[in-house]
Design an enzyme around this catalytic site. Structure first.
Site, mmCIF file in Angstrom:
data_model
loop_
_atom_site.group_PDB
_atom_site.id
_atom_site.type_symbol
_atom_site.label_atom_id
_atom_site.label_comp_id
_atom_site.label_asym_id
_atom_site.label_seq_id
_atom_site.Cartn_x
_atom_site.Cartn_y
_atom_site.Cartn_z
ATOM 1 N N LEU A 1 -5.033 9.309 7.948
ATOM 2 C CA LEU A 1 -6.307 8.594 8.017
ATOM 3 C C LEU A 1 -6.076 7.121 7.692
ATOM 4 C CD1 LEU A 1 -8.667 11.223 6.391
ATOM 5 C CD2 LEU A 1 -8.635 10.477 8.780
ATOM 6 N N HIS B 1 0.870 -1.199 0.000
ATOM 7 C CA HIS B 1 0.000 0.000 0.000
ATOM 8 C C HIS B 1 0.899 1.238 0.000
ATOM 9 C CE1 HIS B 1 -3.744 2.282 1.505
ATOM 10 N NE2 HIS B 1 -2.801 3.190 1.279
ATOM 11 N N HIS C 1 1.586 5.420 -1.737
ATOM 12 C CA HIS C 1 1.236 6.591 -2.554
ATOM 13 C C HIS C 1 2.506 7.158 -3.169
ATOM 14 C CE1 HIS C 1 -2.855 6.672 -0.928
ATOM 15 N NE2 HIS C 1 -2.286 6.260 0.191
ATOM 16 N N LEU C 2 2.567 7.174 -4.490
ATOM 17 C CA LEU C 2 3.754 7.703 -5.184
ATOM 18 C C LEU C 2 3.529 9.076 -5.784
ATOM 19 C CD1 LEU C 2 5.189 4.530 -6.996
ATOM 20 C CD2 LEU C 2 6.213 5.798 -5.086
ATOM 21 N N ARG C 3 2.256 9.532 -5.851
ATOM 22 C CA ARG C 3 1.929 10.811 -6.492
ATOM 23 C C ARG C 3 2.407 10.806 -7.955
ATOM 24 N NH1 ARG C 3 -1.258 10.775 -2.149
ATOM 25 N NH2 ARG C 3 -0.419 11.791 -0.317
ATOM 26 N N ASP D 1 1.553 2.703 3.520
ATOM 27 C CA ASP D 1 0.682 3.882 3.351
ATOM 28 C C ASP D 1 1.507 5.157 3.412
ATOM 29 O OD1 ASP D 1 -1.632 5.338 2.873
ATOM 30 O OD2 ASP D 1 -2.222 5.385 4.975
ATOM 31 N N HIS E 1 -10.416 1.366 1.671
ATOM 32 C CA HIS E 1 -10.203 2.358 2.732
ATOM 33 C C HIS E 1 -11.394 2.201 3.673
ATOM 34 C CE1 HIS E 1 -8.799 6.153 4.627
ATOM 35 N NE2 HIS E 1 -10.047 6.119 5.043
ATOM 36 N N LYS F 1 -9.287 -0.259 -6.089
ATOM 37 C CA LYS F 1 -9.331 0.431 -4.803
ATOM 38 C C LYS F 1 -10.673 1.101 -4.564
ATOM 39 C CE LYS F 1 -7.855 2.052 -0.949
ATOM 40 N NZ LYS F 1 -6.609 2.610 -0.458
ATOM 41 N N HIS G 1 -4.574 -0.465 5.767
ATOM 42 C CA HIS G 1 -4.151 0.307 6.949
ATOM 43 C C HIS G 1 -5.121 0.163 8.125
ATOM 44 C CE1 HIS G 1 -6.972 3.149 5.203
ATOM 45 N NE2 HIS G 1 -6.111 3.745 4.401
HETATM 46 C C1 NCD Z 1 -3.573 9.067 2.010
HETATM 47 C C2 NCD Z 1 -3.093 10.097 0.978
HETATM 48 O O1 NCD Z 1 -2.543 11.144 1.387
HETATM 49 O O2 NCD Z 1 -3.211 9.846 -0.219
HETATM 50 N N1 NCD Z 1 -3.612 9.704 3.310
HETATM 51 C C3 NCD Z 1 -3.627 9.086 4.516
HETATM 52 O O3 NCD Z 1 -3.761 9.774 5.527
HETATM 53 N N2 NCD Z 1 -3.481 7.784 4.637
HETATM 54 C C4 NCD Z 1 -4.905 8.518 1.592
HETATM 55 C C5 NCD Z 1 -5.283 7.223 2.282
HETATM 56 O O4 NCD Z 1 -4.552 6.235 2.231
HETATM 57 O O5 NCD Z 1 -6.363 7.160 2.910
HETATM 58 ZN ZN ZN Z 2 -3.127 5.171 1.604
HETATM 59 ZN ZN ZN Z 3 -6.761 5.114 2.925
#
Ligand code: NCD
Ligand code: ZN
Ligand code: ZN
Length: 343
Positions: A219, A13, A15-17, A247, A136, A99, A174
């Site tokens: 979150l 899990h 996030h790479l943007r 995450d 999520h 997702k 998560h």
């Molecule tokens: C994540 C994000 O910034 O993309 N933020 C987070 O607090 N975990 C989104 C997510 O995984 O819910």
């Molecule tokens: Zn996430």
């Molecule tokens: Zn999430």
């Protein structure tokens, strides 16, 4: 000095943007992990196979020379995702999951699902194609107490969903509560969960230590210590339903230090090291390899990585900030230390 050698881990899990932000954070993950499940919550969302394949190409192009890293792509589920998209995603071979963001639940979730009952046809196609649904797991309802949103989601959405779709593979992402760990444990083998390092290491006390700590806001929000203990128990239990998902969620410093700050904690700079800390503190370093390198691969039907990595118990300093394109971000443990180091 204690050391541990494990099969090279994967991050299930992440996030790479995109763009300059992608180029800034990707080397941290690629240095540690062989593969990562890449979250699709870009703007606009990665909602089709074509967009996922294009995003994958941008990730590969952003890799440092010589890096050995494979991005595993996901699709962003919307109210209008056509069931036919699932066969296309499977056929392409690069999309490994879909997702589900309840609309309004988290960062870039406004295009998410307003009512999962609308997605019945897509979920049936996913059952047929063995395509996992990543969740999520929080209700978006602003009337629900933020610390209860995960539990209420399990009761009102997830439990009925798992029952209704008897062939659907589900990863509750998560997880942050004892109730979530218990739900996953009791569910059929097709239901699993990822655990972040920050939820294993921190309770909600850390959010308020000496003042409000925006860089520890994520979150689902950090929970009470009893929940952290339950998550540690699940992580070190050896149960293959629980595996690593950082995450890691980078946000520019000024978007967190503001009157309405973004949710997300950046941990990719110490993506495996922080888990070594948590497992060492629990006296369970021998369980780290299963959690970090084996259970997730098994769930996704992928081979365990052939290479190994070695970690040693040697503290190293985390910088106060990390460059993030034209911005900067504040990583977990900024200005402090991480106790385990990648050799
Ligand atoms: C994540 C994000 O910034 O993309 N933020 C987070 O607090 N975990 C989104 C997510 O995984 O819910
Ligand atoms: Zn996430
Ligand atoms: Zn999430």
């Amino acid at each position: 000095m204690r050391t541990i050698t494990i099969a090279r881990p994967d991050d299930w899990h992440l996030h790479l943007r995109d763009g300059e932000h992608l180029r800034a954070v990707l080397p941290d993950t690629a240095r540690r992990f062989a593969r990562a499940i890449v979250m699709p919550n870009l703007k606009p969302p990665v909602a089709t196979t074509r967009l996922a394949l294009e995003y994958r190409s941008r990730i590969l192009a952003a890799l440092p020379a010589g890096a050995r890293f494979e991005p595993l792509m996901t699709l962003y589920l919307t109210d209008n995702t056509p069931p036919g998209e699932i066969a296309a995603a499977r056929a392409g071979g690069m999309v490994h999951a879909v997702k589900y963001y309840p609309a309004g639940s988290t960062t870039h979730s406004d295009a998410g699902v307003t009512d999962i009952a609308r997605c019945r046809g897509v979920l049936e196609a996913m059952e047929k194609h063995g395509m996992p649904l990543l969740v999520h797991g929080e209700v978006a309802d602003p009337a629900v107490d933020p610390f209860d949103k995960e539990r209420v989601f399990i009761e009102t959405v997830l439990a009925p969903l798992v029952e209704r779709h008897a062939g659907l593979k589900v990863v509750m992402e998560h997880i942050t509560t004892r109730e979530a760990a218990e739900f996953v444990k009791a569910a059929p083998p097709r239901v699993a969960a990822t655990l972040t390092a920050h939820h294993l290491l921190l309770s909600r006390n850390a959010l308020f230590a000496g003042g409000i700590r925006p860089h520890l806001y994520c979150l689902p929000v950090l929970k009470r210590e009893i929940h952290r203990q339950a998550l540690i128990q699940a992580a070190v239990s050896g149960n293959p339903k629980f595996f690593l998902g950082t995450d890691s969620a980078p946000h520019a410093r000024h978007t967190k230090e503001t009157d309405c700050g973004c949710a997300g904690i950046y941990t990719a700079h110490a993506g495996i090291e922080l888990y070594a800390e948590a497992f060492a503190a629990a006296g369970a370093l021998d369980r780290l390899e299963g959690f970090a390198s084996r259970h997730g691969a098994r769930f996704y039907g992928l081979p365990v990585n052939g290479e190994t990595v070695t970690l040693e118990e040697a503290p190293w300093p985390v910088p106060a900030e990390i460059p993030f394109g034209a911005d900067r971000l504040v990583p977990l443990r900024a200005g402090s230390t991480v106790a385990w180091k990648l050799r």
